[in-house]
Design a protein around this motif. Structure first.
Motif, mmCIF file in Angstrom:
data_model
loop_
_atom_site.group_PDB
_atom_site.id
_atom_site.type_symbol
_atom_site.label_atom_id
_atom_site.label_comp_id
_atom_site.label_asym_id
_atom_site.label_seq_id
_atom_site.Cartn_x
_atom_site.Cartn_y
_atom_site.Cartn_z
ATOM 1 N N SER A 193 12.919 6.019 4.887
ATOM 2 C CA SER A 193 12.627 5.020 3.661
ATOM 3 C C SER A 193 11.186 5.589 2.950
ATOM 4 O O SER A 193 11.216 5.990 1.960
ATOM 5 C CB SER A 193 12.202 3.640 4.236
ATOM 6 N N ALA A 233 14.032 2.414 8.247
ATOM 7 C CA ALA A 233 12.898 2.220 7.580
ATOM 8 C C ALA A 233 11.739 3.167 7.856
ATOM 9 O O ALA A 233 10.591 3.233 6.779
ATOM 10 C CB ALA A 233 12.521 0.729 7.768
ATOM 11 N N LEU A 291 11.597 7.268 -0.862
ATOM 12 C CA LEU A 291 10.739 6.675 -2.090
ATOM 13 C C LEU A 291 9.702 7.671 -2.562
ATOM 14 O O LEU A 291 9.453 7.783 -3.762
ATOM 15 C CB LEU A 291 9.944 5.378 -1.390
ATOM 16 N N VAL A 325 6.362 1.237 9.990
ATOM 17 C CA VAL A 325 6.567 1.590 8.437
ATOM 18 C C VAL A 325 5.404 2.023 7.727
ATOM 19 O O VAL A 325 5.336 3.151 7.214
ATOM 20 C CB VAL A 325 7.362 0.532 7.818
ATOM 21 N N GLY A 357 18.002 -5.738 0.879
ATOM 22 C CA GLY A 357 17.810 -4.378 0.983
ATOM 23 C C GLY A 357 18.352 -3.665 0.043
ATOM 24 O O GLY A 357 17.740 -2.513 -0.656
ATOM 25 N N LEU A 416 17.286 -0.411 -2.861
ATOM 26 C CA LEU A 416 18.041 0.537 -3.022
ATOM 27 C C LEU A 416 18.456 1.005 -4.564
ATOM 28 O O LEU A 416 18.435 2.043 -4.855
ATOM 29 C CB LEU A 416 19.308 0.433 -2.164
ATOM 30 N N LEU A 463 13.658 -2.389 3.817
ATOM 31 C CA LEU A 463 13.430 -0.704 3.657
ATOM 32 C C LEU A 463 14.298 -0.063 4.447
ATOM 33 O O LEU A 463 14.656 1.068 4.106
ATOM 34 C CB LEU A 463 12.141 -0.614 3.778
ATOM 35 N N MET A 505 18.109 1.436 2.714
ATOM 36 C CA MET A 505 18.207 2.774 2.106
ATOM 37 C C MET A 505 17.961 3.847 2.833
ATOM 38 O O MET A 505 18.122 5.022 2.423
ATOM 39 C CB MET A 505 17.030 2.881 0.999
ATOM 40 N N GLY A 506 17.665 3.592 4.096
ATOM 41 C CA GLY A 506 17.698 4.746 5.387
ATOM 42 C C GLY A 506 18.801 5.102 6.234
ATOM 43 O O GLY A 506 18.855 5.740 6.534
#
Length: 593
Positions: A474, A470, A478, A531, A85, A89, A317, A320-321
């Motif tokens: 996420s 995610a 993004l 997602v 992950g 990131l 994913l 990054m959240g």
């Protein structure tokens, strides 16, 4: 269970070092920016160690080995996803996020899309994810102390909550940075030393463990007559015709029973079951019984395959959240150092995750009784005494317990700082006093839930947090970093749809846990559905609401992507947080790279 003085010494040492380092660092924390982002002066290598320290939670230290013990090859996706992950990131988010000049994740949403309503919605999900992630840390502390010291589970939760609360309230991000960096190296030592020592014992023995060889297609067996204490209500499947002696909870004597092959047995808390030597080990309903299935990925059919892909979506994913992960990147001096930090994190995590996998495989040969009780998260704690009897086993077990305790402390610290920062800046004026009050109030919620809710597999509980992250943040990160067409109505719609679906799946999973009925695969791992839905809703609503795009989108995108040396990076709303004298003191700080 005999008291292990080595384990008490290990816990006391970790607690003392945590308090000392936190107290020493908190003396330099006197402004809001110290509490929120450590004055943005944390060097890349130290920040990488701190991020790794808070990221390697109870799910990593205890849960990975437990998942390997129970699921085998399918469980390998957890450590792979947890580490990989950070690749996404690093490539897509780390540097632009730091260049945004934000202080929290909701602050970034408002900076990018200019909507206070979106910020409030983001605050709700940040708090929910943080609480959902913190509960298994406190439950894991209770499990660890109960397994090794035979104390009530609430003792571990109280100890962790008290130490974390003191450090966070005293110094915020400034106080916990050094603590978390120290705790990463402690955890690496505490997992690597037992792995090397127990592998040496296994190889020196020259034969498989008492439960049999992992290469045998048959299920593990009890090498000697074994009495298993059922500490929580459990349902498991019987693979072969089995004769046992059962003593129900509260009964003075035991009676003989014969369990038919293929039957499902439900035992209540307090029951004791005595298995004769050579008996095949029954397994909880979601575990792999035969070693042949344990070694082969995807042996559970289509449902297992879909669950695996869903796990990949969540972990790749979801990282990054996670609010407590992202908030550490705000402490870097610039975007370049944020990207360098992420690269170092990948190296540190990849090294760590080698060892729980080894310990999980050894656990299947030496502590198969955990497959009966379902408490596979205790595998790392039980394995040393099972393989090395006597004082040597106690010492190795104490080292493991010290590392596990550090895991609970470091992750809980990061979560509490991120939650307190969001609540104090969004719901109050963002002063130091507001941060401290928010930390005390918000921390009580996961503490109460940890005492009330039934423990579940730590990796699965944390996996739901990844799925929620995610499915909510996420898409926003993004698309917010790389797509000019994102609008605040689209971002809010995607967050609500994705998050709502995950919360619905969580509700289904909780109901099935209390009723005993099996839950569908998407209730455990919903990210494969949630997602894509979140991304699709975000894009479609953004295309339908072009007026929701901020007027200054071009300068914002330039700030996110321009190289640091061009000087476009600016911290957001400095005057909004703290008092005038705080801003003067903050201006005297120097960045270190």
């Amino acid at each position: 269970m005999q008291l292990n003085p080595w384990a008490l010494s290990g816990i006391a040492t970790v607690a003392a070092m945590t308090f000392y380092l936190g107290h020493r660092s908190s003396r330099f924390a006197n402004t809001t920016h110290d509490f929120l982002v450590a004055r943005r002066t944390v060097r890349s290598r130290r920040n990488a160690a701190a991020i790794s320290g808070e990221y390697l939670s109870a799910a990593s230290f205890l849960g990975i080995a437990g998942i390997i013990l129970k699921e085998g090859a399918d469980g390998l996706w957890f450590p792979i996803g947890f580490a990989a992950g950070y690749l996404a990131l690093m490539l897509f988010v780390a540097a632009p996020l730091r260049r945004s000049g934000a202080y929290t994740l909701p602050d970034f949403l408002e900076a990018r899309l200019g909507s206070v309503a979106l910020r409030r919605c983001g605050t709700f999900f940040v708090v929910f994810i943080g609480i959902l992630y913190m509960v298994p840390q406190l439950q894991g502390a209770g499990l660890a102390l109960t397994t090794v010291l035979s104390v009530p589970g609430w003792v571990g939760a109280v100890t962790v909550f008290a130490l974390v609360g003191i450090n966070v309230i005293a110094g915020g991000m400034r106080a916990i940075t050094v603590v978390q960096a120290f705790q990463y190296w402690l955890k690496l030592f505490a997992i690597a030393l037992p792995a090397f020592a127990l592998c040496a014992v296994f190889l020196a023995g020259g034969k498989p463990g008492p439960a049999g060889s992992l290469g045998s297609p048959a299920p593990p067996v009890f090498g000697a007559e074994t009495t298993v204490d059922i500490r929580t209500d459990v349902t498991f499947e019987v693979g072969t015709l089995t004769q046992v002696a059962v003593r129900p909870a509260g009964a003075a004597t035991e009676h003989a029973e014969i369990w038919v092959q293929g039957s499902a047995q439900r035992l209540s808390q307090g029951t004791q079951v005595r298995f004769p030597a050579g008996t095949a080990v029954p397994t909880v309903t979601d575990a792999k019984a035969a070693n042949s299935d344990w070694l082969r990925p995807g042996s559970g059919g289509l449902a297992d395959l879909l669950q695996t892909y869903s796990l990949i979506f969540a972990t790749f994913l979801g990282t990054m959240g996670l609010p407590h992960v992202l908030v550490r990147f705000y402490t870097n001096p610039d975007g370049r150092s944020a990207r360098r930090t992420t690269l170092h994190v990948l190296l540190l995590l990849g090294l760590f995750y080698l060892f729980p996998i080894i310990l999980g495989a050894l656990s299947r040969m030496y502590v198969p009784e955990l497959l009966v009780t379902g408490q596979t998260d205790a595998a790392v704690l039980r394995l040393p005494s099972a393989m090395v009897p006597g004082v040597a086993g106690q010492v190795i077990g104490a080292v493991v317990l010290a590392g596990a305790f550090a895991a609970f402390l470091s992750t809980s610290s990061g979560l509490l700082v991120s939650l307190a920062g969001v609540v104090s800046t969004d719901l109050s004026k963002g002063r130091v006093l507001d941060f401290r009050i928010a930390a005390g109030v918000v921390g009580l919620v996961p503490f109460a839930l940890a005492l009330v809710l039934r423990p579940n597999d730590l990796s699965l509980s944390v996996g739901m947090s990844f799925a929620l992250a995610a499915s909510t943040f996420s898409p926003l990160l993004l698309l917010g970093v790389w797509w000019r067409g994102l609008t605040w109505p689209g971002a809010m719609a995607g967050m609500i749809f994705g998050g709502g679906l995950v919360l619905g799946a969580l509700g289904v999973e909780m109901v099935s846990r209390f009723t005993g009925d099996p839950a569908p695969w998407f209730a455990d791992q919903p990210a494969l559905i949630t997602v894509p839905v979140a991304f699709a809703v975000t894009i479609l609503v953004s295309l339908a609401t072009p007026n929701g795009k901020p007027a200054d989108v071009n300068p914002i995108m330039l700030r996110l992507h321009a190289p640091d040396r061009l000087g476009f990076m600016r911290d957001r709303a400095v005057a909004r947080f703290g008092q005038a004298e705080e801003r003067v003191r903050m201006g005297r700080g120097r960045h270190r790279k």
